[in-house]
Scaffold this active site. Structure first.
Site, PDB file in Angstrom:
ATOM      1  N   LYS A  87     -12.435  -6.245 -25.392  1.00 51.97           N
ATOM      2  CA  LYS A  87     -12.604  -7.334 -26.367  1.00 51.97           C
ATOM      3  C   LYS A  87     -12.199  -6.805 -27.747  1.00 51.97           C
ATOM      4  O   LYS A  87     -12.741  -5.794 -28.216  1.00 51.97           O
ATOM      5  CB  LYS A  87     -14.071  -7.782 -26.349  1.00 51.97           C
ATOM      6  CG  LYS A  87     -14.309  -9.159 -26.872  1.00 51.97           C
ATOM      7  CD  LYS A  87     -15.757  -9.565 -26.571  1.00 51.97           C
ATOM      8  CE  LYS A  87     -16.086 -10.940 -27.062  1.00 51.97           C
ATOM      9  NZ  LYS A  87     -17.510 -11.250 -26.898  1.00 51.97           N
TER      10      LYS A  87
HETATM   11  O1  G3P Z   1     -19.945 -13.450 -27.584  1.00 51.42           O
HETATM   12  C1  G3P Z   1     -19.532 -14.135 -28.721  1.00 51.42           C
HETATM   13  C2  G3P Z   1     -20.246 -15.423 -28.997  1.00 51.42           C
HETATM   14  O2  G3P Z   1     -20.521 -16.106 -27.837  1.00 51.42           O
HETATM   15  C3  G3P Z   1     -21.360 -15.349 -29.990  1.00 51.42           C
HETATM   16  O3  G3P Z   1     -22.190 -16.484 -29.998  1.00 51.42           O
HETATM   17  O4  G3P Z   1     -24.230 -17.674 -30.671  1.00 51.42           O
HETATM   18  O5  G3P Z   1     -23.662 -15.471 -31.766  1.00 51.42           O
HETATM   19  O6  G3P Z   1     -22.353 -17.525 -32.268  1.00 51.42           O
HETATM   20  P1  G3P Z   1     -23.156 -16.805 -31.245  1.00 51.42           P
END
Ligand code: G3P
Length: 218
Positions: A87
């Site tokens: 990633k």
């Molecule tokens: O893995 C990346 C993403 O899904 C992060 O989500 O909820 O931290 O915006 P969030």
């Protein structure tokens, strides 16, 4: 549509795997820290443990922001298990690294994508997955779902192989909308995935079926 779980929590990964619908896992440095996984050796071991639990792709994020650092880290991560997807953040050095990994046959997930232009660059560089963050766009009063729709159109226009991996998913409606927009993959917390199970008419309907069965079998 593929279902990935967005967590580094082994119990939650196992629960989703046991449901029989899991196609992969995504993690990020914040999710690792949330589970108290710190230090390079522990982090690498945790990725190996996740790969043991699931059959599909497991995204592991690089910390470096320079090209050489990303290559070193990415190659080390990719060597852990063939399920690992490196990633890489959507920055200039990241695009160069994605192109390098793509030419070497190493799978990549371009993360922190917030515009269709960024997604176009990721696809041109040969990313396996692109991760538009829909919840974080919603957080700033921008409709994250429009981004999924725009990327779908662009990728279909030019038949890019890069898969749209909708990330920053917060609730079951995000998953429904992503399916309608044609996202290839949704990565979501376990709570959003299991919330798809629920409907009050299912609950009340089942209660009535069981009550009627029990009446007839007294
Ligand atoms: O893995 C990346 C993403 O899904 C992060 O989500 O909820 O931290 O915006 P969030």
């Amino acid at each position: 549509m593929k279902f990935f779980i967005d967590t580094a929590n082994l119990d939650q990964i196992k629960e989703a795997q046991d449901l029989g619908i899991l196609d992969g896992v995504t993690t990020n440095p914040s999710l690792m820290a949330k589970e108290g996984i710190t230090g390079k050796d522990n982090i690498l071991q945790h990725y190996k443990d996740i790969c043991e639990l699931v059959d599909g792709d497991v995204s592991a994020e690089v910390i470096s922001t320079d090209f050489d650092g990303m290559l070193k880290e990415g190659e080390e991560l990719a060597a852990l298990n063939e399920q690992i997807v490196v990633k890489v953040p959507m920055i200039k050095e990241g695009i160069k690294a994605i192109n390098y990994f793509s030419n070497k046959g190493i799978k990549t997930n371009c993360t922190l994508v917030f515009s269709s232009g960024q997604a176009l660059l990721a696809a041109k560089a040969g990313a396996t997955y692109v991760s538009p963050f829909i919840g974080r766009l919603d957080d700033i009063s921008t409709d994250g779902m429009n981004l999924i729709e725009d990327i779908r159109t662009i990728y279909d226009n030019y038949m890019f192989d890069t898969e749209i991996l909708a990330a920053s998913v917060r609730h079951p409606m995000h998953i429904n909308q992503c399916a309608l927009m044609g996202a290839d993959v949704v990565t979501a917390p376990l709570s959003a995935i299991t919330a798809l199970l629920n409907h009050p008419l299912t609950t009340s309907g089942l209660e009535k079926f069981l009550a009627d069965y029990n009446k007839g079998n007294k």
